[in-house]
Design a protein around this motif. Structure first.
Motif, PDB file in Angstrom:
ATOM      1  N   GLY A  68       0.827  -1.192   0.000  1.00 20.06           N
ATOM      2  CA  GLY A  68       0.000   0.000   0.000  1.00 20.06           C
ATOM      3  C   GLY A  68       0.868   1.250   0.000  1.00 20.06           C
ATOM      4  O   GLY A  68       1.701   1.449  -0.886  1.00 20.06           O
ATOM      5  N   ASP A  69       0.690   2.086   1.014  1.00 17.82           N
ATOM      6  CA  ASP A  69       1.456   3.332   1.105  1.00 17.82           C
ATOM      7  C   ASP A  69       2.804   3.149   1.805  1.00 17.82           C
ATOM      8  O   ASP A  69       3.557   4.117   1.947  1.00 17.82           O
ATOM      9  N   LEU A  70       3.094   1.936   2.255  1.00 15.88           N
ATOM     10  CA  LEU A  70       4.355   1.639   2.933  1.00 15.88           C
ATOM     11  C   LEU A  70       5.313   0.984   1.946  1.00 15.88           C
ATOM     12  O   LEU A  70       4.975  -0.032   1.330  1.00 15.88           O
ATOM     13  N   ALA A  71       6.499   1.585   1.777  1.00 13.32           N
ATOM     14  CA  ALA A  71       7.464   1.087   0.792  1.00 13.32           C
ATOM     15  C   ALA A  71       8.822   0.848   1.442  1.00 13.32           C
ATOM     16  O   ALA A  71       9.257   1.617   2.308  1.00 13.32           O
ATOM     17  N   PHE A  72       9.490  -0.223   1.006  1.00  9.56           N
ATOM     18  CA  PHE A  72      10.829  -0.559   1.476  1.00  9.56           C
ATOM     19  C   PHE A  72      11.780  -0.634   0.279  1.00  9.56           C
ATOM     20  O   PHE A  72      11.365  -0.809  -0.861  1.00  9.56           O
ATOM     21  N   ASP A  73      13.055  -0.510   0.584  1.00  8.18           N
ATOM     22  CA  ASP A  73      14.091  -0.611  -0.449  1.00  8.18           C
ATOM     23  C   ASP A  73      15.358  -1.146   0.224  1.00  8.18           C
ATOM     24  O   ASP A  73      15.909  -0.504   1.120  1.00  8.18           O
ATOM     25  N   GLU A 104      28.601  -0.238  -0.548  1.00  7.73           N
ATOM     26  CA  GLU A 104      27.688   0.177   0.509  1.00  7.73           C
ATOM     27  C   GLU A 104      26.432  -0.687   0.450  1.00  7.73           C
ATOM     28  O   GLU A 104      25.923  -0.966  -0.637  1.00  7.73           O
ATOM     29  N   VAL A 105      25.933  -1.105   1.599  1.00  5.66           N
ATOM     30  CA  VAL A 105      24.629  -1.767   1.674  1.00  5.66           C
ATOM     31  C   VAL A 105      23.653  -0.788   2.320  1.00  5.66           C
ATOM     32  O   VAL A 105      24.057   0.066   3.118  1.00  5.66           O
ATOM     33  N   TYR A 106      22.375  -0.897   1.984  1.00  3.81           N
ATOM     34  CA  TYR A 106      21.432   0.094   2.472  1.00  3.81           C
ATOM     35  C   TYR A 106      20.043  -0.497   2.683  1.00  3.81           C
ATOM     36  O   TYR A 106      19.674  -1.530   2.114  1.00  3.81           O
ATOM     37  N   GLY A 107      19.278   0.205   3.522  1.00  2.00           N
ATOM     38  CA  GLY A 107      17.881  -0.100   3.735  1.00  2.00           C
ATOM     39  C   GLY A 107      17.111   1.196   3.866  1.00  2.00           C
ATOM     40  O   GLY A 107      17.574   2.141   4.509  1.00  2.00           O
ATOM     41  N   GLU A 115      -1.511  10.709  -0.094  1.00  2.00           N
ATOM     42  CA  GLU A 115      -0.902  10.997  -1.392  1.00  2.00           C
ATOM     43  C   GLU A 115      -0.207  12.359  -1.455  1.00  2.00           C
ATOM     44  O   GLU A 115       0.077  12.857  -2.547  1.00  2.00           O
ATOM     45  N   SER A 116       0.071  12.968  -0.290  1.00  2.00           N
ATOM     46  CA  SER A 116       0.687  14.298  -0.333  1.00  2.00           C
ATOM     47  C   SER A 116       1.953  14.406   0.525  1.00  2.00           C
ATOM     48  O   SER A 116       2.891  15.109   0.149  1.00  2.00           O
ATOM     49  N   LEU A 117       1.991  13.721   1.659  1.00  2.00           N
ATOM     50  CA  LEU A 117       3.140  13.793   2.558  1.00  2.00           C
ATOM     51  C   LEU A 117       3.816  12.434   2.631  1.00  2.00           C
ATOM     52  O   LEU A 117       3.173  11.432   2.984  1.00  2.00           O
ATOM     53  N   THR A 118       5.118  12.405   2.296  1.00  2.00           N
ATOM     54  CA  THR A 118       5.894  11.169   2.379  1.00  2.00           C
ATOM     55  C   THR A 118       7.021  11.360   3.376  1.00  2.00           C
ATOM     56  O   THR A 118       7.835  12.285   3.242  1.00  2.00           O
ATOM     57  N   LEU A 119       7.071  10.487   4.378  1.00  3.03           N
ATOM     58  CA  LEU A 119       8.142  10.498   5.368  1.00  3.03           C
ATOM     59  C   LEU A 119       8.992   9.244   5.195  1.00  3.03           C
ATOM     60  O   LEU A 119       8.460   8.152   4.917  1.00  3.03           O
ATOM     61  N   GLY A 120      10.315   9.399   5.350  1.00  4.41           N
ATOM     62  CA  GLY A 120      11.195   8.266   5.132  1.00  4.41           C
ATOM     63  C   GLY A 120      12.349   8.206   6.108  1.00  4.41           C
ATOM     64  O   GLY A 120      12.683   9.208   6.767  1.00  4.41           O
ATOM     65  N   ALA A 121      12.938   7.024   6.217  1.00  5.52           N
ATOM     66  CA  ALA A 121      14.139   6.808   7.021  1.00  5.52           C
ATOM     67  C   ALA A 121      15.073   5.903   6.231  1.00  5.52           C
ATOM     68  O   ALA A 121      14.622   4.969   5.551  1.00  5.52           O
ATOM     69  N   ASN A 122      16.376   6.205   6.286  1.00  7.44           N
ATOM     70  CA  ASN A 122      17.358   5.481   5.486  1.00  7.44           C
ATOM     71  C   ASN A 122      18.598   5.177   6.310  1.00  7.44           C
ATOM     72  O   ASN A 122      18.966   5.959   7.203  1.00  7.44           O
ATOM     73  N   ILE A 123      19.257   4.061   5.999  1.00  6.71           N
ATOM     74  CA  ILE A 123      20.545   3.762   6.620  1.00  6.71           C
ATOM     75  C   ILE A 123      21.437   3.090   5.584  1.00  6.71           C
ATOM     76  O   ILE A 123      20.982   2.251   4.796  1.00  6.71           O
ATOM     77  N   ALA A 134      38.290   2.654   6.994  1.00  6.18           N
ATOM     78  CA  ALA A 134      37.355   3.124   8.019  1.00  6.18           C
ATOM     79  C   ALA A 134      35.929   2.711   7.649  1.00  6.18           C
ATOM     80  O   ALA A 134      35.570   2.678   6.477  1.00  6.18           O
ATOM     81  N   SER A 135      35.144   2.392   8.663  1.00  2.48           N
ATOM     82  CA  SER A 135      33.737   2.110   8.410  1.00  2.48           C
ATOM     83  C   SER A 135      32.987   3.430   8.229  1.00  2.48           C
ATOM     84  O   SER A 135      33.421   4.482   8.713  1.00  2.48           O
ATOM     85  N   GLY A 136      31.865   3.364   7.539  1.00  2.00           N
ATOM     86  CA  GLY A 136      31.035   4.546   7.356  1.00  2.00           C
ATOM     87  C   GLY A 136      29.567   4.186   7.458  1.00  2.00           C
ATOM     88  O   GLY A 136      29.092   3.331   6.700  1.00  2.00           O
ATOM     89  N   THR A 137      28.872   4.784   8.404  1.00  2.00           N
ATOM     90  CA  THR A 137      27.432   4.555   8.570  1.00  2.00           C
ATOM     91  C   THR A 137      26.713   5.890   8.426  1.00  2.00           C
ATOM     92  O   THR A 137      26.996   6.838   9.158  1.00  2.00           O
ATOM     93  N   TYR A 138      25.806   5.952   7.470  1.00  2.00           N
ATOM     94  CA  TYR A 138      25.030   7.176   7.240  1.00  2.00           C
ATOM     95  C   TYR A 138      23.556   6.873   7.447  1.00  2.00           C
ATOM     96  O   TYR A 138      23.003   5.943   6.846  1.00  2.00           O
ATOM     97  N   ALA A 139      22.902   7.650   8.316  1.00  2.00           N
ATOM     98  CA  ALA A 139      21.467   7.493   8.572  1.00  2.00           C
ATOM     99  C   ALA A 139      20.784   8.833   8.389  1.00  2.00           C
ATOM    100  O   ALA A 139      21.345   9.876   8.743  1.00  2.00           O
TER     101      ALA A 139
END
Length: 256
Positions: A68-73, A104-107, A115-123, A134-139
């Motif tokens: 539905g309105d929930l998407a993963f990648d 890099e691996v990501y989620g 249908e107007s406001l999209t909020l997301g979180a990434n790592i 060196a390791s690198g973690t970006y969120a």
């Protein structure tokens, strides 16, 4: 298949200019399988970095489940910099690794409200950031709001933080192992999409000092001037014009 071409006044990647504050032209192609559930792609851009690569070429792939309105990648991204030359000054000091390619691996997760406001979180996680050991973690957190008074007009932004580890002494031999500085990055901008064309005007900035920016970039100007400083991580307004199209919209691979 999906194709994209993009022109921008500066290639800004997580708050750091990849083109010495100069324009960039980028393009890519993506194979999308089972209605974009699985994907494989390649992307390229001109760059102007300390190791003087001929270009940046990225290879990536992953899976994009949607409910539905929930998407993963979830996926993996390979950054490849052909034709690199290790930066060594007149005193024989090594300022960069010989090879800055890294993986890099990501989620990612996002949810769209009405249908107007999209909020997301990434790592994103890299175990050998820019070939330094060196390791690198970006969120980051992202938001995009489609403005109601004009179709295609939207405001969006991102707030992220980079946690970077300690370089591997064996990479340079003449430069001590370094604890790379963590930093916060943010952007905010206005975009307008008409059919397959999108225009975007965006402000980028970080909390990196010019000295810490030099530690992360080995900006050659910081070496030649003897200041150990770089302007590549400061505030920047970037204008972007992009064109995106799918093969099915052209009648190629279209359902019959």
């Amino acid at each position: 298949m999906a194709f994209s071409v993009k022109g921008m006044t500066d290639y800004n990647f997580r708050g750091i200019s990849q083109t010495d504050r100069k324009p960039a032209i980028q393009g890519g192609a993506e194979l999308q399988i089972y209605n974009n559930l699985f994907y494989l792609g390649v992307y390229g851009s001109n760059v102007d970095l300390a190791t003087r690569p001929d270009a940046e070429i990225d290879f990536y792939g992953g899976i994009r489940p949607k409910f539905g309105d929930l998407a993963f990648d979830f996926g993996v991204w390979q950054y490849y910099y052909p034709g690199e030359k290790q930066l060594i000054d007149g005193a024989g000091v090594f300022w960069t690794p010989k090879n800055t390619d890294f993986t890099e691996v990501y989620g990612k997760v996002s949810y769209t409200f009405a249908e107007s406001l999209t909020l997301g979180a990434n790592i994103y996680y890299a175990w050998d950031w820019l070939g330094t050991g060196a390791s690198g973690t970006y969120a980051s957190l992202t938001a995009k709001y489609a403005l109601p008074f004009l179709e295609g007009l939207a405001v969006s932004g991102e707030l992220g933080h980079y946690w970077l580890g300690t370089t591997n002494l064996a990479i340079w031999s003449t430069v001590p192992a370094t604890n790379l500085p963590d930093y916060t990055y943010w952007n905010a901008g206005l975009s307008y999409t008409w059919k397959n064309v999108t225009a975007d005007l965006r402000y980028h900035d970080t909390d990196l000092s010019k000295n810490d920016c030099f530690v992360l970039t080995a900006d050659p100007r910081g070496i030649t001037t003897g200041t150990g400083r770089s302007k590549w991580c400061g505030a920047a307004f970037v204008a972007t014009l992009s064109f995106d199209i799918t093969a099915s919209s052209l009648g190629v691979f279209a359902a019959k």
